[in-house]
Design a protein around this motif. Structure first.
Motif, PDB file in Angstrom:
ATOM      1  N   HIS A 100      12.109  19.308 -50.272  1.00 29.05           N
ATOM      2  CA  HIS A 100      12.847  18.355 -51.087  1.00 29.05           C
ATOM      3  C   HIS A 100      13.826  17.621 -50.165  1.00 29.05           C
ATOM      4  O   HIS A 100      14.348  18.204 -49.211  1.00 29.05           O
ATOM      5  CB  HIS A 100      13.648  19.057 -52.190  1.00 29.05           C
ATOM      6  CG  HIS A 100      12.805  19.667 -53.256  1.00 29.05           C
ATOM      7  ND1 HIS A 100      12.822  19.236 -54.563  1.00 29.05           N
ATOM      8  CD2 HIS A 100      11.908  20.690 -53.222  1.00 29.05           C
ATOM      9  CE1 HIS A 100      11.982  19.963 -55.287  1.00 29.05           C
ATOM     10  NE2 HIS A 100      11.420  20.868 -54.491  1.00 29.05           N
ATOM     11  N   PRO A 101      14.117  16.356 -50.442  1.00 30.96           N
ATOM     12  CA  PRO A 101      15.087  15.640 -49.603  1.00 30.96           C
ATOM     13  C   PRO A 101      16.504  16.122 -49.875  1.00 30.96           C
ATOM     14  O   PRO A 101      16.875  16.348 -51.034  1.00 30.96           O
ATOM     15  CB  PRO A 101      14.907  14.179 -50.025  1.00 30.96           C
ATOM     16  CG  PRO A 101      14.431  14.260 -51.439  1.00 30.96           C
ATOM     17  CD  PRO A 101      13.571  15.495 -51.513  1.00 30.96           C
ATOM     18  N   ILE A 102      17.282  16.290 -48.834  1.00 23.75           N
ATOM     19  CA  ILE A 102      18.661  16.752 -49.023  1.00 23.75           C
ATOM     20  C   ILE A 102      19.679  15.613 -48.893  1.00 23.75           C
ATOM     21  O   ILE A 102      20.842  15.786 -49.251  1.00 23.75           O
ATOM     22  CB  ILE A 102      19.019  17.872 -48.027  1.00 23.75           C
ATOM     23  CG1 ILE A 102      18.904  17.365 -46.580  1.00 23.75           C
ATOM     24  CG2 ILE A 102      18.113  19.084 -48.247  1.00 23.75           C
ATOM     25  CD1 ILE A 102      19.372  18.386 -45.560  1.00 23.75           C
ATOM     26  N   ASN A 103      19.239  14.443 -48.417  1.00 22.95           N
ATOM     27  CA  ASN A 103      20.158  13.317 -48.230  1.00 22.95           C
ATOM     28  C   ASN A 103      19.921  12.186 -49.234  1.00 22.95           C
ATOM     29  O   ASN A 103      20.571  11.150 -49.161  1.00 22.95           O
ATOM     30  CB  ASN A 103      20.039  12.761 -46.807  1.00 22.95           C
ATOM     31  CG  ASN A 103      20.464  13.783 -45.766  1.00 22.95           C
ATOM     32  OD1 ASN A 103      21.449  14.487 -45.951  1.00 22.95           O
ATOM     33  ND2 ASN A 103      19.715  13.880 -44.689  1.00 22.95           N
ATOM     34  N   TYR A 104      18.958  12.374 -50.153  1.00 26.94           N
ATOM     35  CA  TYR A 104      18.754  11.402 -51.220  1.00 26.94           C
ATOM     36  C   TYR A 104      19.788  11.646 -52.323  1.00 26.94           C
ATOM     37  O   TYR A 104      20.439  12.694 -52.365  1.00 26.94           O
ATOM     38  CB  TYR A 104      17.349  11.536 -51.804  1.00 26.94           C
ATOM     39  CG  TYR A 104      16.236  10.994 -50.941  1.00 26.94           C
ATOM     40  CD1 TYR A 104      16.339  10.978 -49.547  1.00 26.94           C
ATOM     41  CD2 TYR A 104      15.067  10.526 -51.512  1.00 26.94           C
ATOM     42  CE1 TYR A 104      15.312  10.491 -48.752  1.00 26.94           C
ATOM     43  CE2 TYR A 104      14.022  10.034 -50.734  1.00 26.94           C
ATOM     44  CZ  TYR A 104      14.150  10.026 -49.354  1.00 26.94           C
ATOM     45  OH  TYR A 104      13.128   9.546 -48.576  1.00 26.94           O
TER      46      TYR A 104
END
Length: 236
Positions: A100-104
């Motif tokens: 999963h993206p952590i910076n979105y």
């Protein structure tokens, strides 16, 4: 509602057993010349298998490449991985299950993925690479309850302690453990490890392995191999 009832129907124990038996028969027939051994409720799909592999109860392997002489213990899930030969993988492991993206703005997949993991998606195309590749070398021992995240490489001869969460690469012949996994020690000295990298015994034919079992049956085996092939003594 209808979909929910259908899912419950598919999870009926009798139906699960029938599907497991049918899928198991297909799997064994497809790999009938590879000495494959499977136990109850094993699912293997999109995967290339070597020789003499063993998969225990409730194992799932998807989109992988597995070398020879590998065993995977019960309740382990492996996705999108390349696994070498002579590996020992413990029970309840999770390997390569996606990212999963952590910076979105949000980590929720409906905002960046069109795969509809949560029934719906707000986007028509993918905006994040959700699936990476795990690479596991040869002669790797992975303890029970280990999680290996995507895009991680485990070097040859490494040991992953039970319960570890591996989020970065592991050096050859190192022992790691903890959450997140940290280097504990190397199995041998750096000099010995460099020579074992050249050795690559997992590429030898079975005849050679049988003729040289003395290298594998005691703690002195590594030293004996080095004496025979590198003319060095007591360097471990």
């Amino acid at each position: 509602m209808i979909r929910g009832l259908f899912i419950l129907f598919l999870k009926n124990p009798i139906l699960i057993w029938c599907r497991s038996f049918y899928n198991g028969c297909k799997l064994l027939w497809r790999h009938r010349y590879k000495n494959l051994k499977i136990h109850y409720n094993v699912h293997i799909g999109g995967t290339i298998l070597g020789m003499y592999n063993t998969f225990y109860d409730n194992v799932e392997v998807r989109n992988c490449s597995v070398g020879s002489h590998v065993y995977v213990s019960q309740n382990t899930i492996i996705s999108n991985a390349t696994i070498g030969s002579f590996c020992s993988i413990g029970a309840n492991c999770k390997i390569g299950l996606g990212k999963h993206p952590i910076n979105y703005l949000s980590t929720y997949p409906a905002f960046y993925s069109n795969r509809k993991q949560s029934q719906i998606s707000f986007v028509k195309e993918n905006h994040f690479e959700e699936i990476g590749r795990v690479v596991i070398g040869n002669d790797v021992w992975i303890g029970s309850n280990v999680t290996i995240l995507d895009d991680v490489t485990i070097g040859n001869g490494a040991i992953i302690a039970a319960g570890a969460v591996v989020n970065k690469d592991v050096s050859p012949y190192s022992i790691v453990g903890g959450i997140p996994a940290r280097h504990i020690k190397f199995r041998f000295s750096i000099e010995v490890i460099e020579k074992l990298k050249q050795f690559k015994w997992w590429e030898k034919e079975e005849k050679w392995l049988l003729e040289n079992l003395n290298f594998f049956t005691s703690e002195k085996g590594v030293d004996e191999y080095l004496k025979k092939n590198f003319d060095e003594t007591n360097i471990i």
